[in-house]
Design a protein around this motif. Structure first.
Motif, PDB file in Angstrom:
ATOM      1  N   ALA A  28       0.836  -1.206   0.000  1.00  9.16           N
ATOM      2  CA  ALA A  28       0.000   0.000   0.000  1.00  9.16           C
ATOM      3  C   ALA A  28       0.868   1.251   0.000  1.00  9.16           C
ATOM      4  CB  ALA A  28      -0.905  -0.004   1.224  1.00  9.16           C
ATOM      5  N   LYS A  29       0.335   2.310  -0.535  1.00  5.59           N
ATOM      6  CA  LYS A  29       1.018   3.598  -0.489  1.00  5.59           C
ATOM      7  C   LYS A  29       1.070   4.089   0.953  1.00  5.59           C
ATOM      8  CE  LYS A  29      -0.895   5.324  -4.883  1.00  5.59           C
ATOM      9  NZ  LYS A  29      -1.790   6.357  -5.457  1.00  5.59           N
ATOM     10  N   LEU A  30       2.120   4.804   1.282  1.00  3.22           N
ATOM     11  CA  LEU A  30       2.233   5.376   2.619  1.00  3.22           C
ATOM     12  C   LEU A  30       1.902   6.866   2.575  1.00  3.22           C
ATOM     13  CD1 LEU A  30       5.459   3.558   3.818  1.00  3.22           C
ATOM     14  CD2 LEU A  30       3.113   3.197   4.625  1.00  3.22           C
ATOM     15  N   PHE A  31       1.073   7.268   3.485  1.00  2.00           N
ATOM     16  CA  PHE A  31       0.668   8.669   3.577  1.00  2.00           C
ATOM     17  C   PHE A  31       1.204   9.264   4.868  1.00  2.00           C
ATOM     18  CE2 PHE A  31      -2.181   6.918   0.539  1.00  2.00           C
ATOM     19  CZ  PHE A  31      -2.595   7.967  -0.263  1.00  2.00           C
ATOM     20  N   LYS A  32       1.226  10.585   4.904  1.00  2.45           N
ATOM     21  CA  LYS A  32       1.532  11.226   6.191  1.00  2.45           C
ATOM     22  C   LYS A  32       0.549  12.361   6.423  1.00  2.45           C
ATOM     23  CE  LYS A  32       4.915  14.509   4.395  1.00  2.45           C
ATOM     24  NZ  LYS A  32       6.284  15.030   4.459  1.00  2.45           N
ATOM     25  N   TYR A  33       0.413  12.736   7.676  1.00  2.50           N
ATOM     26  CA  TYR A  33      -0.505  13.786   8.071  1.00  2.50           C
ATOM     27  C   TYR A  33       0.112  15.132   7.745  1.00  2.50           C
ATOM     28  CZ  TYR A  33      -3.065  16.907  11.199  1.00  2.50           C
ATOM     29  OH  TYR A  33      -3.790  17.931  11.729  1.00  2.50           O
ATOM     30  N   ASN A  34      -0.721  15.994   7.237  1.00  6.54           N
ATOM     31  CA  ASN A  34      -0.257  17.293   6.802  1.00  6.54           C
ATOM     32  C   ASN A  34      -0.858  18.383   7.688  1.00  6.54           C
ATOM     33  OD1 ASN A  34       0.581  19.440   5.391  1.00  6.54           O
ATOM     34  ND2 ASN A  34      -0.090  18.676   3.402  1.00  6.54           N
ATOM     35  N   ALA A  35      -0.242  18.590   8.848  1.00 12.11           N
ATOM     36  CA  ALA A  35      -0.828  19.487   9.844  1.00 12.11           C
ATOM     37  C   ALA A  35      -1.022  20.897   9.321  1.00 12.11           C
ATOM     38  CB  ALA A  35       0.040  19.523  11.096  1.00 12.11           C
ATOM     39  N   LYS A  36      -0.117  21.360   8.490  1.00  9.09           N
ATOM     40  CA  LYS A  36      -0.197  22.733   8.012  1.00  9.09           C
ATOM     41  C   LYS A  36      -1.468  22.997   7.235  1.00  9.09           C
ATOM     42  CE  LYS A  36       4.713  23.672   7.836  1.00  9.09           C
ATOM     43  NZ  LYS A  36       5.897  23.500   6.999  1.00  9.09           N
ATOM     44  N   LYS A  37      -1.784  22.073   6.354  1.00  7.60           N
ATOM     45  CA  LYS A  37      -2.991  22.278   5.566  1.00  7.60           C
ATOM     46  C   LYS A  37      -4.203  22.398   6.445  1.00  7.60           C
ATOM     47  CE  LYS A  37      -1.771  20.764   1.065  1.00  7.60           C
ATOM     48  NZ  LYS A  37      -2.051  19.910  -0.078  1.00  7.60           N
ATOM     49  N   TYR A  38      -4.246  21.553   7.486  1.00  6.03           N
ATOM     50  CA  TYR A  38      -5.423  21.590   8.325  1.00  6.03           C
ATOM     51  C   TYR A  38      -5.550  22.887   9.080  1.00  6.03           C
ATOM     52  CZ  TYR A  38      -8.691  21.022  12.011  1.00  6.03           C
ATOM     53  OH  TYR A  38      -9.741  21.243  12.840  1.00  6.03           O
ATOM     54  N   SER A  39      -4.453  23.406   9.543  1.00  6.38           N
ATOM     55  CA  SER A  39      -4.511  24.555  10.433  1.00  6.38           C
ATOM     56  C   SER A  39      -5.184  25.766   9.795  1.00  6.38           C
ATOM     57  CB  SER A  39      -3.105  24.930  10.907  1.00  6.38           C
ATOM     58  OG  SER A  39      -2.337  25.360   9.800  1.00  6.38           O
TER      59      SER A  39
END
Lengths: 237, 237
Positions: free
Chosen positions: A215-226
């Motif tokens: 599976a592809k690995l993703f990471k959380y993108n805190a900046k976008k959410y903020s």
DNA sequence: GGCATTATTGTATATTTTACAATATATTCG
DNA sequence: CGAATATATTGTAAAATATACAATAATGCC
């Protein structure tokens, strides 16, 4: 107009006093599902019982710092995601006298966790959320409160990532949401929704050492959410 | 397996102790908007300041009962909608020593309210939410917390009715939502949404003594709502 | 090469949300 | 009584979102 503090004897409040404690409901997650960290009490009352990790507050420590300290002593982890849930203050909730307890929940990445012995915890262990034993004090009630709070919270804010490793697959993320919300989602619809919310990024990496399509690995993108107001996020799949 | 309470001397906890108080953020609503009830303190510290109504807890009273009692003493009202918000416990938040305070918010029908003098409140008055003075302790922070909580809550649960008279018009209801959420809604869309949620009923009555077309009077239909899970209700207009 | 296992992806339909303004019903006043 | 004033009430078309549903892809293993 700021109100100046009255300069009076910062002595004792002429009133009844009580002890105050903090209790933490620490959630973790792995492939077998949602888990809670319990400690085996090494001190009275309820010595030798599994219970929520908590401690009495000393008078020179802020409330939130006390909660953080308990968790740091126990896990050795820093910068843990914590949130205050509720304060419990029934007259008879503690057998030794009047003790108010302020409950927090915390989310930790289970793989980062290492047991640290502490004064009040002989041992600590993860319990699957569905296999929590009877706990002393009102700890079962507190746990229920925390579970409910987590459920509400995760539908409104992207806090699930606090429970996952830095890199994760969409399947893992879906299992996490399903465990917490106690429901199941359609794979395609889940992915569409979570990707449209735009706070995870494809790292370009893939799982390795699996015996099937990686599976592809993703990471959380805190900046976008903020940038997004919390009311815009809703996980109502 | 129930854990039996250990039979030990229910003496004192061998630890630091603190005073514990409750503070209430009491919301009311009338045609001029959302309001908060403040009291004029008749006791030290901060005597002769406007502050949130609150009191120290006596050791033989449950936490929630203490909050209810404060409000009942102050308003003479029974069965007020209350909810615990947050506990504040900074070391230096009280000039006389360590005092933890548990904050609650309460919703009352402003027309039912009558001032009752009390030991700690010389006077009480409604302040528009936008004209709150500087308050002692961390009361401004508490108020902010409460405002935010009310905002979140009203989007998810039909608690607005606690602020309205038994019979109300759709315009009044809309103004209430608009005051709390600090936004404006389209009249038609608001009505469509609120009516589709199926917890208000047309009483068949109409406004009287108004100098224009009288509005229909509605009432809240608690029974219908109680069948619905809270996650189904969302006011995301 | 075939099997086992999990990952990935699209489309048509239903539902919900949004944007937008004309008509109705009461009182008051001349 | 008619006109003016003030607020209440109502519908529709377009856009956006949510839902239901299954075939194909990529890897390891034998």
């Amino acid at each position: 107009m700021r109100i100046a503090k009255p300069l009076m004897d910062p002595n004792l409040i002429p009133y009844f006093k009580a002890a105050v404690s903090v209790d933490n409901v620490v959630f973790g997650f792995d492939q077998s599902g949602l888990k809670v960290l319990l400690i085996y009490r090494g001190a009275d009352p309820y010595r030798n019982c599994w219970a929520l990790p908590g401690d009495l507050i000393s008078l020179d420590t802020d409330l939130s710092s006390s909660a953080e300290k308990v968790l740091q002593d126990l896990t050795g982890l820093d910068k843990i995601y914590m949130e205050q849930i509720h304060t419990f203050g029934k007259v008879d909730r503690h057998p030794f006298g009047r003790v108010f307890t302020v409950a927090y929940f915390a989310l930790i990445k289970i793989e980062d966790y290492n047991i640290h012995p502490s004064s009040w915890a002989e041992e600590a262990a993860w319990f699957p959320i569905s296999e929590i034993p009877d706990l002393p004090f009102d700890h079962n009630e507190i746990l229920l409160f925390a579970k409910d709070q987590l459920k509400t919270k995760i539908r409104r804010q992207p806090i699930g990532f606090e429970l996952l490793p830095k890199y994760f697959t969409l399947t893992e993320l879906q299992k996490l949401y399903e465990s917490i919300l106690e429901t199941e989602f359609d794979v395609r619809n889940f992915r569409k929704k979570i990707l449209s919310m735009d706070f995870i990024t494809d790292t370009g990496l893939k799982q390795s050492s699996v015996t099937h399509r990686p599976a592809k690995l993703f990471k959380y993108n805190a900046k976008k959410y903020s940038k997004i107001s919390s009311s815009d996020f809703a996980f109502d799949l």
